[in-house]
Design a protein around this motif. Structure first.
Motif, short mmCIF file in Angstrom:
data_model
loop_
_atom_site.label_atom_id
_atom_site.label_comp_id
_atom_site.label_asym_id
_atom_site.label_seq_id
_atom_site.Cartn_x
_atom_site.Cartn_y
_atom_site.Cartn_z
N ALA A 283 0.69 -1.25 0.32
CA ALA A 283 0.07 0.33 0.22
C ALA A 283 0.99 1.04 -0.08
O ALA A 283 0.33 2.72 -0.18
CB ALA A 283 -0.56 0.04 1.27
N ASP A 284 1.87 0.98 0.92
CA ASP A 284 2.57 2.23 0.82
C ASP A 284 3.15 2.84 -0.59
O ASP A 284 3.05 3.89 -1.46
CB ASP A 284 4.34 2.35 1.54
N ARG A 285 3.21 1.51 -1.49
CA ARG A 285 4.13 1.48 -3.22
C ARG A 285 2.85 2.21 -3.47
O ARG A 285 3.43 2.83 -4.54
CB ARG A 285 4.83 0.45 -3.39
N GLU A 286 1.96 2.04 -3.41
CA GLU A 286 0.99 2.23 -4.47
C GLU A 286 0.45 4.02 -4.10
O GLU A 286 0.63 4.47 -5.54
CB GLU A 286 -0.63 1.77 -3.73
N LEU A 287 0.34 4.35 -2.80
CA LEU A 287 0.58 5.86 -2.52
C LEU A 287 1.79 6.45 -3.36
O LEU A 287 1.44 7.53 -3.76
CB LEU A 287 0.65 6.17 -1.61
N ALA A 288 3.13 5.58 -2.86
CA ALA A 288 3.99 6.96 -4.05
C ALA A 288 3.80 6.42 -5.67
O ALA A 288 3.84 7.92 -5.96
CB ALA A 288 5.42 5.68 -4.23
N ALA A 289 3.12 5.61 -6.40
CA ALA A 289 2.61 5.61 -7.64
C ALA A 289 2.01 6.49 -7.20
O ALA A 289 2.13 7.28 -9.16
CB ALA A 289 2.74 3.71 -7.89
N ALA A 290 0.89 6.73 -6.56
CA ALA A 290 -0.33 7.80 -6.87
C ALA A 290 -0.13 9.37 -6.89
O ALA A 290 0.20 9.83 -7.79
CB ALA A 290 -1.63 7.23 -5.89
N ILE A 291 1.29 9.17 -6.04
CA ILE A 291 1.50 10.29 -5.80
C ILE A 291 2.41 10.86 -7.48
O ILE A 291 2.36 12.05 -8.06
CB ILE A 291 2.76 10.72 -4.95
N SER A 292 3.33 10.08 -7.76
CA SER A 292 4.26 10.00 -8.94
C SER A 292 3.25 10.12 -9.34
O SER A 292 3.62 10.66 -11.35
CB SER A 292 5.22 9.11 -9.04
N ASN A 293 1.74 10.17 -9.90
CA ASN A 293 0.98 9.69 -10.77
C ASN A 293 0.69 11.64 -11.60
O ASN A 293 0.35 11.61 -12.73
CB ASN A 293 -0.14 8.92 -11.04
N ARG A 294 0.52 12.13 -10.45
CA ARG A 294 0.62 14.54 -10.94
C ARG A 294 1.56 14.60 -11.81
O ARG A 294 1.74 15.91 -12.28
CB ARG A 294 0.09 14.46 -9.38
N PHE A 295 2.69 13.77 -12.18
CA PHE A 295 3.92 14.29 -12.53
C PHE A 295 3.95 14.09 -14.32
O PHE A 295 3.76 12.91 -13.82
CB PHE A 295 5.32 13.99 -11.41
N PRO A 296 4.69 15.08 -14.55
CA PRO A 296 4.67 14.14 -16.03
C PRO A 296 5.66 13.14 -17.03
O PRO A 296 6.07 12.80 -15.64
CB PRO A 296 5.22 15.49 -16.30
N ARG A 297 5.29 12.57 -17.49
CA ARG A 297 5.68 11.50 -17.71
C ARG A 297 6.64 11.68 -18.98
O ARG A 297 5.92 11.89 -20.36
CB ARG A 297 5.07 9.65 -18.30
N MET A 328 1.72 15.72 -19.54
CA MET A 328 1.91 16.49 -18.25
C MET A 328 0.44 17.10 -17.82
O MET A 328 -0.67 17.17 -18.52
CB MET A 328 2.07 18.31 -18.30
N PRO A 329 0.00 15.85 -16.93
CA PRO A 329 -1.30 16.34 -16.65
C PRO A 329 -1.21 18.10 -16.07
O PRO A 329 -0.65 19.03 -15.41
CB PRO A 329 -1.29 15.49 -15.07
N VAL A 330 -2.74 18.30 -16.70
CA VAL A 330 -2.96 19.92 -16.69
C VAL A 330 -3.80 19.51 -15.62
O VAL A 330 -4.55 20.50 -14.22
CB VAL A 330 -3.14 20.51 -18.14
N VAL A 331 -5.77 19.34 -16.62
CA VAL A 331 -6.45 19.41 -15.60
C VAL A 331 -7.53 18.03 -15.59
O VAL A 331 -7.58 17.37 -16.63
CB VAL A 331 -8.05 20.74 -16.17
N ASP A 332 -7.91 17.67 -14.57
CA ASP A 332 -8.27 16.39 -14.54
C ASP A 332 -9.54 16.39 -13.46
O ASP A 332 -9.67 15.34 -13.24
CB ASP A 332 -7.04 14.77 -13.77
N GLY A 333 -9.89 17.47 -12.83
CA GLY A 333 -10.93 17.36 -12.35
C GLY A 333 -10.82 16.95 -10.66
O GLY A 333 -12.11 16.32 -9.79
N GLY A 334 -9.35 16.90 -10.52
CA GLY A 334 -9.27 16.23 -9.27
C GLY A 334 -9.17 14.70 -8.93
O GLY A 334 -8.97 14.45 -7.51
N GLU A 335 -9.20 14.26 -10.39
CA GLU A 335 -9.28 12.43 -10.09
C GLU A 335 -7.77 12.11 -9.49
O GLU A 335 -7.62 11.20 -8.71
CB GLU A 335 -9.65 12.09 -11.40
N ARG A 336 -6.21 12.30 -10.23
CA ARG A 336 -5.13 12.13 -9.30
C ARG A 336 -5.54 12.75 -7.50
O ARG A 336 -4.83 11.77 -7.24
CB ARG A 336 -3.84 12.45 -10.27
N ARG A 337 -5.86 13.56 -7.27
CA ARG A 337 -5.86 13.41 -6.28
C ARG A 337 -6.47 13.29 -5.29
O ARG A 337 -6.19 12.65 -4.16
CB ARG A 337 -5.84 15.08 -5.70
#
Length: 450
Positions: A283-297, A328-337
């Motif tokens: 679960a800790d690694r999944e949280l890290a992945a969710a945070i990283s998913n808000r950044f550019p790829r 780069m995520p710009v607008v996603d309606g708060g999905e990633r957050r």
């Protein structure tokens, strides 16, 4: 400042953000020691402590052939395959292609086109998202392994308990048969006395009722033996009635109290607690992945291709294409957050579940120790009561034969004597089952696979 530098500055700012959240400590304060301990170390193959070769063979057979345990092993293989699949995303993927095409050209001439190519794609893991996902699946595979080992411990405990219950019921059947013989002998004496006018018809009827109750007890015990034999057959992976179970009706001697150690060692040893811990890590690694998913790829795509009208010239003309993609995520309606918040809540849930599992494990050990003390005292008391009941029955029987007391007093004494012996046998079996619970609460991993 040039606007061309803005993406680079943004990347540097995001790199300063942490994507590796730390795992919270479980909200549990461990006691320094358990309430009681022995000197004998607990082996992972704890069932061998009973020194029962039949039990050893049954447990080994169940670990090899039990279908539920084999299903748990297949779940382990699935988890490992998922972890390998996710780990593969850390490396570039390369695909080869080839084709042949026939086209109709001018003047009704046909043109043959041949093509070959290689394409590769790779996501640059700037923020550790891909690595975190791979780690999460690897931790889940470790949790599945711990679950498999916990299932093996549970299975061995079920085998031991069922085997001891079967031995106890066989012994109860033998005891019931001896008590039936005794009751029939007493009935013969009373009927003889009734024939010469020394006993009443009520005494004969009461003793006949006791004989009938003894027969019912034998039938009930034999039915229970059949049920336990079927249960044991299924546990070892066989159909009821198609497996030859060991003979015997002698319960083993209760081994010495094992060394319980300290709770901190228990937390490190028990596979179910290890499973809960690995799930926290996942679960800790999944949280890290969710945070990283808000950044550019950033990904790189490379292709190498060749096309020719003749197969002989196919490998002489190559076209190389190289592309870099920044998303780069710009607008996603708060999905990633929202996904970050969900992952945080999941991690904290796992932490609380781990803490509860630790408390339950300590409780299981302490409960087994309390029952151990209580049953030890009960067996000692039962031995004393049986001696007194035997003496009481002999005296009342002699006095009855001499006409000094009524038969109802002899009957009560006889029933109490027989009830105490049945209770003693059942308590011995309960003591063994309680010891099984203590061994299971203290057990580590059973090495059934590599």
């Amino acid at each position: 400042m040039s606007y061309r530098l803005f993406p680079l500055i943004l990347v540097l700012l995001l790199a300063a953000c942490s994507t590796q959240p730390s795992v919270s400590n479980a909200p549990v304060i461990l006691p320094d020691s358990f309430s009681e301990t022995g000197q004998q170390p607990v082996s992972d193959t704890w069932w061998k402590s009973f020194d029962d070769q039949n039990l050893n063979q049954l447990v080994r057979r169940a670990l090899d052939e039990n279908l539920s345990l084999q299903a748990a092993y297949q779940r382990l293989l699935q988890a490992r395959a998922v972890a390998e699949r996710q780990e593969a995303t850390l490396y570039p993927s390369v695909d080869a292609s080839g084709g042949a095409e026939r086209q109709e050209g001018p003047n009704n001439t046909d043109v043959n086109l041949f093509s070959v190519g290689l394409s590769a794609s790779y996501e640059v893991d700037l923020w550790g998202r891909v690595q975190s996902l791979a780690d999460a699946d690897q931790f889940r595979a470790s949790a599945t392994l711990a679950d498999y080992q916990a299932a093996a411990i549970t299975l061995s405990g079920e085998i031991a308990n069922t085997w001891f219950q079967l031995l106890a019921q066989r012994a109860q059947s033998d005891l019931a048969q001896r008590q039936l013989d005794t009751n029939r002998n007493v009935l013969t004496i009373i009927e003889t006395r009734f024939g010469v006018g020394l006993s009443s018809s009520a005494d004969v009827l009461r003793q006949r009722q006791l004989v009938a109750a003894s027969v019912d007890r034998i039938n009930e015990t034999n039915a229970q033996i059949g049920v336990l034999e079927n249960q044991l057959a299924v546990l070892v992976g066989q159909s009821p009635g198609r497996v030859q179970l060991p003979d015997g009706d002698a319960l083993p001697t209760l081994p010495e109290l094992p060394k319980t150690g300290i709770p901190a060692e228990l937390v490190q040893r028990r596979p179910d607690l290890q499973q809960a811990w690995w799930l926290i890590q996942a679960a800790d690694r999944e949280l890290a992945a969710a945070i990283s998913n808000r950044f550019p790829r950033f990904s790189i795509d490379v292709s190498l291709s060749s096309q020719s009208r003749g197969s002989g010239d196919l490998f002489y003309n190559w076209l190389l294409a190289l592309a870099g993609n920044l998303v780069m995520p710009v607008v996603d309606g708060g999905e990633r957050r929202a996904e970050v918040r969900r992952s945080q809540a999941l991690r904290e849930e796992r932490v609380r579940e781990y803490g509860q599992a630790v408390l339950t494990a300590i409780q299981e050990v302490e409960d087994a120790l309390i029952r151990e003390q209580e049953q030890r005292r009960r067996l000692e008391n039962l031995a004393t009561r049986i001696q007194l009941a035997d003496a009481t029955y002999r005296q009342l029987r002699n006095r009855y034969l001499n006409g000094a007391v009524s038969y109802i007093e002899v009957l009560d004494a006889l029933q109490e004597q027989q009830d105490l012996r049945r209770t003693q046998l059942a308590t011995r079996q309960q003591s063994l089952s309680n010891r099984v619970a203590l061994y299971r609460a203290l057990a580590g991993n059973i090495e059934t696979i590599e």
